[in-house]
Design a protein around this motif. Structure first.
Motif, mmCIF file in Angstrom:
data_model
loop_
_atom_site.group_PDB
_atom_site.id
_atom_site.type_symbol
_atom_site.label_atom_id
_atom_site.label_comp_id
_atom_site.label_asym_id
_atom_site.label_seq_id
_atom_site.Cartn_x
_atom_site.Cartn_y
_atom_site.Cartn_z
ATOM 1 N N LYS A 97 0.816 -1.218 0.000
ATOM 2 C CA LYS A 97 0.000 0.000 0.000
ATOM 3 C C LYS A 97 0.849 1.266 0.000
ATOM 4 O O LYS A 97 0.420 2.299 -0.516
ATOM 5 N N SER A 98 2.035 1.195 0.572
ATOM 6 C CA SER A 98 2.917 2.370 0.608
ATOM 7 C C SER A 98 3.944 2.359 -0.509
ATOM 8 O O SER A 98 4.834 3.205 -0.528
ATOM 9 N N SER A 99 3.836 1.424 -1.460
ATOM 10 C CA SER A 99 4.858 1.294 -2.506
ATOM 11 C C SER A 99 4.805 2.437 -3.508
ATOM 12 O O SER A 99 5.834 2.787 -4.096
ATOM 13 N N LEU A 100 3.621 3.035 -3.733
ATOM 14 C CA LEU A 100 3.487 4.112 -4.717
ATOM 15 C C LEU A 100 3.418 5.493 -4.083
ATOM 16 O O LEU A 100 3.105 6.464 -4.764
ATOM 17 N N GLN A 101 3.703 5.608 -2.783
ATOM 18 C CA GLN A 101 3.643 6.911 -2.126
ATOM 19 C C GLN A 101 4.814 7.808 -2.487
ATOM 20 O O GLN A 101 4.732 9.017 -2.296
ATOM 21 N N ASP A 102 5.894 7.227 -3.005
ATOM 22 C CA ASP A 102 7.025 8.052 -3.444
ATOM 23 C C ASP A 102 6.694 8.837 -4.706
ATOM 24 O O ASP A 102 7.367 9.818 -5.018
ATOM 25 N N HIS A 103 5.693 8.380 -5.465
ATOM 26 C CA HIS A 103 5.256 9.095 -6.670
ATOM 27 C C HIS A 103 4.181 10.107 -6.266
ATOM 28 O O HIS A 103 3.142 9.732 -5.733
ATOM 29 N N PRO A 104 4.395 11.407 -6.520
ATOM 30 C CA PRO A 104 3.457 12.415 -5.991
ATOM 31 C C PRO A 104 2.104 12.448 -6.691
ATOM 32 O O PRO A 104 1.129 12.908 -6.114
ATOM 33 N N SER A 105 2.034 11.990 -7.932
ATOM 34 C CA SER A 105 0.799 12.160 -8.715
ATOM 35 C C SER A 105 0.114 10.833 -9.018
ATOM 36 O O SER A 105 -0.464 10.661 -10.087
ATOM 37 N N ILE A 106 0.211 9.863 -8.102
ATOM 38 C CA ILE A 106 -0.418 8.557 -8.316
ATOM 39 C C ILE A 106 -1.207 8.182 -7.073
ATOM 40 O O ILE A 106 -0.748 8.373 -5.946
ATOM 41 N N ASP A 107 -2.394 7.648 -7.310
ATOM 42 C CA ASP A 107 -3.246 7.186 -6.225
ATOM 43 C C ASP A 107 -3.592 5.722 -6.481
ATOM 44 O O ASP A 107 -4.042 5.363 -7.575
ATOM 45 N N MET A 108 -3.376 4.869 -5.481
ATOM 46 C CA MET A 108 -3.692 3.446 -5.606
ATOM 47 C C MET A 108 -5.189 3.252 -5.399
ATOM 48 O O MET A 108 -5.746 3.665 -4.381
ATOM 49 N N THR A 109 -5.835 2.620 -6.362
ATOM 50 C CA THR A 109 -7.295 2.458 -6.320
ATOM 51 C C THR A 109 -7.734 1.096 -5.814
ATOM 52 O O THR A 109 -8.759 0.990 -5.135
ATOM 53 N N ASP A 110 -6.982 0.032 -6.108
ATOM 54 C CA ASP A 110 -7.411 -1.298 -5.677
ATOM 55 C C ASP A 110 -6.232 -2.267 -5.745
ATOM 56 O O ASP A 110 -5.277 -2.073 -6.496
ATOM 57 N N ILE A 111 -6.336 -3.323 -4.913
ATOM 58 C CA ILE A 111 -5.385 -4.453 -4.944
ATOM 59 C C ILE A 111 -6.223 -5.711 -5.097
ATOM 60 O O ILE A 111 -6.971 -6.079 -4.189
ATOM 61 N N ARG A 112 -6.097 -6.369 -6.246
ATOM 62 C CA ARG A 112 -6.925 -7.540 -6.555
ATOM 63 C C ARG A 112 -6.078 -8.793 -6.623
ATOM 64 O O ARG A 112 -4.857 -8.738 -6.782
ATOM 65 N N LEU A 113 -6.761 -9.932 -6.524
ATOM 66 C CA LEU A 113 -6.087 -11.220 -6.664
ATOM 67 C C LEU A 113 -5.853 -11.513 -8.142
ATOM 68 O O LEU A 113 -6.755 -11.344 -8.963
ATOM 69 N N ALA A 114 -4.661 -11.963 -8.463
ATOM 70 C CA ALA A 114 -4.337 -12.303 -9.850
ATOM 71 C C ALA A 114 -4.861 -13.711 -10.161
ATOM 72 O O ALA A 114 -4.497 -14.664 -9.471
ATOM 73 N N PRO A 115 -5.725 -13.860 -11.178
ATOM 74 C CA PRO A 115 -6.257 -15.195 -11.527
ATOM 75 C C PRO A 115 -5.220 -16.023 -12.292
ATOM 76 O O PRO A 115 -5.302 -16.191 -13.505
ATOM 77 N N ILE A 116 -4.261 -16.568 -11.573
ATOM 78 C CA ILE A 116 -3.161 -17.300 -12.175
ATOM 79 C C ILE A 116 -3.574 -18.734 -12.467
ATOM 80 O O ILE A 116 -4.387 -19.325 -11.753
ATOM 81 N N ASN A 117 -3.021 -19.299 -13.519
ATOM 82 C CA ASN A 117 -3.333 -20.675 -13.934
ATOM 83 C C ASN A 117 -2.810 -21.689 -12.906
ATOM 84 O O ASN A 117 -1.803 -21.451 -12.230
ATOM 85 N N GLU A 118 -3.511 -22.830 -12.799
ATOM 86 C CA GLU A 118 -3.146 -23.843 -11.791
ATOM 87 C C GLU A 118 -1.784 -24.470 -12.075
ATOM 88 O O GLU A 118 -1.050 -24.815 -11.146
#
Length: 365
Positions: A156-177
Motif C-alpha cells: 500500500k505504501s509502494s506508490l507513495q514516493d510518486h506524488p501524482s499517483i493514487d492506488m485504487t485497488d489491490i486484486r487477486l491475480a487469476p493465475i493458472n493452476e
C-alpha cells in the motif's frame, strides 16, 4: 425672535426656533462621530499586549513584543468541516478477502517504520523459519494469504514516493493452476528464506499471457508447458537472459504500457552459501527460471495530474475475449461434393467467356 420671513431661502417653513434646529443637528453629528470612533477602536487591535508602564521600565520588551506597522499580518486559512474528521481509508479487494484491516500511511515517518518492521528479506535463516509454518505450504491460497498479511502495508505504501499517483485497488491475480504448482514445488525446495516482494510492469496484452502461462524467458521454450509461446525480448537484456523484476514499484511503472495495472509478485531468488541474493543489480532482480516468480496481485492505480494519461485497468473477462479472437483459426476441411460444385461453376463461367471470342482482321492495301 426672528420671524419665518427671514428664512425664505430654506425649502421649508417651520415655527420652531432655528437655533434649536442647529443645536439638534450638532448633537446628532457628535453622536455619529462618537459611534464611528468606538467602532474603529474595536476593529483596531493593539500592536503590543504589554502595558505602557512595563514598556517604559523595560525598553528591551518593545523590540520583542511590539509589531512593526509596515509588516501586514497574513490571513489565517479557514478550517473546513472535511478537515476536522479523519479520512476513511480505502478498502481494497484483498483486504476483504483476507480479512485485513486497511491502513493508510500518510506520515512519512510511519511509512519508514513500517518498511523496516515488515522487511522480511533478511539473510538469516532463523528469522524466516519463524514466519513460515506447515499450513503455508499446503496450498497456494494459504501461501498467498500469508504473503499478503505480511506485505500488505508495504504494498500500500509502494506508490507513495510518486506524488501524482493514487492506488485504487489491490486484486487477486487469476493465475493458472499449472503455474501455481510449479511455483509451490520450487517453494517447498527452498524453505530457508521467505520469498521477496517484487513488481513487474508490462503491456496490457502481456498480462493475459502471464496469467495463463506464467513469466517466460525470451528466446527460450517453456520447460514444462508445450503450449506456452516463445517470446522475444522487448526492452533488451542488460544483465543477461532471464525474467526482469524490481523491488521498487515506482521503477516498474516506467515499463507499464496502455494499462493502469501493475503486477505484485513473489520471487524466490537464487542465493549463495552466505545467503546473498545472486543477479541483484540495485532495484533490478533477474531470475533464471520461470518457476522462481509468480504474479500474486493486480495493483490498480490512477494518475492525478494531466501530464500522464489514464488507461483502463486489466479486466479478465474482456481480455480473455480479445485473446480468444486473436487465436489462429483451425483449417476448415471442405467435402468433395462442394468442391465439385465450385469447380463446375468455374468451368461454366470459362465456357461462357470462350463462346464470344474477339477476332482481329488485318486489312491490306
Amino acid at each position: 425672535m426672528a420671524s419665518d420671513s427671514d428664512y425664505d431661502i430654506f425649502d421649508y417653513n417651520s415655527s420652531q426656533d432655528p437655533f434649536d434646529i442647529d443645536y439638534q443637528i450638532d448633537r446628532f453629528e457628535l453622536r455619529q462621530y462618537l459611534k464611528l470612533k468606538k467602532s474603529k477602536e474595536k476593529l483596531k487591535k493593539s500592536s503590543c499586549p504589554i502595558s505602557l508602564k512595563a514598556l517604559k521600565s523595560q525598553p528591551k520588551l518593545v523590540k520583542v513584543n511590539c509589531m512593526n506597522d509596515k509588516i501586514t499580518r497574513q490571513a489565517e486559512q479557514k478550517s473546513f468541516r472535511s478537515d476536522r474528521f479523519l479520512k476513511k481509508s480505502t478498502i481494497f479487494e484483498c483486504d476483504e478477502k483476507f480479512h485485513v484491516k486497511s491502513t493508510i500511511l500518510s506520515n512519512p515517518l510511519s511509512t519508514y517504520l513500517s518498511k523496516q518492521s515488515i522487511d522480511v528479506q533478511s539473510n538469516v535463516s532463523s528469522s524466516s523459519s519463524k514466519i513460515f509454518e506447515v499450513e503455508h505450504f499446503q496450498s497456494f491460497s494459504n501461501f498467498r494469504r500469508h504473503f499478503y498479511r505480511i506485505n500488505h502495508r508495504k504494498i500500500k505504501s509502494s506508490l507513495q514516493d510518486h506524488p501524482s499517483i493514487d492506488m485504487t485497488d489491490i486484486r487477486l491475480a487469476p493465475i493458472n493452476e499449472s503455474v501455481q504448482k510449479d511455483f509451490m514445488k520450487r517453494l517447498n525446495e527452498n524453505t530457508s528464506y521467505f520469498p521477496d516482494l517484487v513488481y513487474h510492469g508490462t503491456k496490457l496484452n502481456n498480462i493475459e499471457s502471464i496469467l495463463r502461462y506464467g513469466f517466460l524467458i525470451p528466446n527460450q521454450v517453456h520447460p514444462s508447458n508445450s503450449k506456452a509461446p516463445t517470446i522475444v525480448s522487448a526492452n533488451g537484456q542488460a544483465f543477461g537472459s532471464g525474467i526482469y523484476s524490481s523491488h521498487s514499484a515506482v521503477y516498474s511503472l516506467s515499463y507499464v504500457n496502455a494499462t493502469n495495472t501493475l503486477l505484485g509478485c513473489a520471487a524466490i531468488p537464487k542465493r549463495d552459501n552466505v545467503g546473498k541474493i545472486e543477479r541483484s543489480h540495485g532495484n533490478i532482480l533477474v531470475l533464471s527460471h520461470v518457476s522462481q516468480i509468480i504474479p500474486l496481485f493486480l495493483i490498480d492505480f490512477k494518475y492525478l495530474d494531466t501530464l500522464n494519461m489514464n488507461y483502463p485497468c486489466f479486466n479478465e473477462v474482456k481480455q480473455s475475449k480479445i485473446y480468444n479472437k486473436n487465436k489462429i483459426k483451425k483449417l476448415v476441411i471442405i467435402s468433395r461434393k462442394y468442391l465439385r460444385k465450385v469447380l463446375k461453376y468455374m468451368n461454366d463461367e470459362v465456357r461462357k467467356n470462350n463462346r464470344y471470342q474477339v477476332r482481329s482482321f488485318e486489312f491490306f492495301n
